[in-house]
Design a protein around this motif. Structure first.
Motif, PDB file in Angstrom:
ATOM      1  N   LEU A 199       0.829  -1.190   0.000  1.00 59.54           N
ATOM      2  CA  LEU A 199       0.000   0.000   0.000  1.00 59.54           C
ATOM      3  C   LEU A 199       0.868   1.248   0.000  1.00 59.54           C
ATOM      4  O   LEU A 199       2.005   1.228   0.496  1.00 59.54           O
ATOM      5  N   GLN A 255      -3.010   5.117   1.211  1.00 52.96           N
ATOM      6  CA  GLN A 255      -3.939   3.987   1.221  1.00 52.96           C
ATOM      7  C   GLN A 255      -4.027   3.361   2.606  1.00 52.96           C
ATOM      8  O   GLN A 255      -5.103   2.990   3.077  1.00 52.96           O
ATOM      9  N   GLU A 302      -7.339   2.712   4.890  1.00 59.02           N
ATOM     10  CA  GLU A 302      -7.775   1.348   5.209  1.00 59.02           C
ATOM     11  C   GLU A 302      -7.701   1.038   6.705  1.00 59.02           C
ATOM     12  O   GLU A 302      -8.508   0.262   7.221  1.00 59.02           O
TER      13      GLU A 302
END
Length: 275
Positions: free
Chosen positions: A209, A213, A217
């Motif tokens: 990632l 990101q 998340e």
């Protein structure tokens, strides 16, 4: 001689208890919920909470050695209590990055040093058991999603933390020592994922990632995963790019008489957690 173990039902604490029991020591284990402790037969399990130091006073009756799980907010009060109750030695679970004050370990060490009680600091590298936090994703999707796949660490088996802690609790000659150690292998995050896959006999994908990101998340304020926590983790992961945690040379073997366990061994020991 009675050894008091705080944090006794945690990942490292259980191993400390196990090693002390194997050595034939008299063990008193502190936990918030004694009924659910699940510790070995013969261990005296008592109620106590490191966040409420006064609850530990009865547990220290007749104790000569203390294994201290690090709680920065109460460390000074607990260490002073230990001194008043006649504890002769405190062994502190610290960390390889303890010299960085923002981690909190340094404050715990400072409090214990100031207590007047003989002390030993054990500073393991990154816990291999941190991978258990990713177990659900590996079980359900055979996938790990995180940034900085090239970050290097030396994963440390929690059983080795238990062994070195029990050794310095029971043996003389370790007062005033700081023992920094880690696992024997310097591995990238992506390599560690592959090792777990081999241990369970299936491929586990590593999905790298971006930091942004990861922020999206991982954000889960209801469970304490705030932006501040995520930024701290990202900074920690980024700091391991190109340089692993200081391993401490042969410290572990000199203290315990055996080499540290490999990450492959840890993954095999925990394969059922990932299947």
């Amino acid at each position: 001689m009675t050894v008091l173990v705080t944090g006794a039902t945690g990942r490292a604490g259980r191993e400390v208890v196990n090693e002390l029991v194997r050595a034939g020591a008299r063990v008193r284990a502190v936990t918030r919920d004694p009924a659910r402790a699940g510790l070995p037969e013969g261990v005296e399990v008592v109620h106590g909470d490191l966040e409420r130091p006064a609850t530990l006073e009865p547990a220290m009756d007749g104790v000569s050695r203390l294994y201290l799980f690090p709680v920065e907010e109460s460390a000074r009060e607990v260490a002073e209590l230990a001194g008043r109750r006649g504890v002769e030695r405190i062994v502190v679970l610290s960390g390889a990055l303890a010299d960085q004050d923002d981690l909190g370990y340094a404050q715990v060490e400072k409090a214990v040093r100031a207590s007047g009680v003989a002390w030993t600091m054990i500073r393991p590298g990154e816990f291999a058991a941190n991978w258990l936090d990713a177990a659900e994703g590996i079980r359900s999707r055979r996938e790990v999603r995180r940034p900085y796949g090239a970050a290097l660490t030396r994963p440390t088996h929690e059983a080795d933390i238990g062994l070195i802690a029990a050794t310095v609790l029971l043996e003389d000659g370790h007062a005033g020592q700081v023992y920094t150690f880690a696992g024997p292998q310097e591995l990238t995050v992506a390599e560690q994922v592959a090792v777990i896959g081999r241990a369970i006999g299936e491929e586990v994908r590593f999905v790298e990632l971006t930091p942004e990101q990861a922020r999206r998340e991982w954000y889960d304020p209801d469970n304490g995963v705030t932006h501040e926590v995520i930024d701290w983790l990202l900074d920690l992961y980024a700091s391991a790019l190109g340089a692993g945690v200081v391993a401490g040379g042969d410290v572990f073997q000199r203290v315990t008489g055996r080499p540290p366990r490999s990450f492959e061994q840890w993954a095999r020991d925990h394969a059922a957690d990932f299947r």
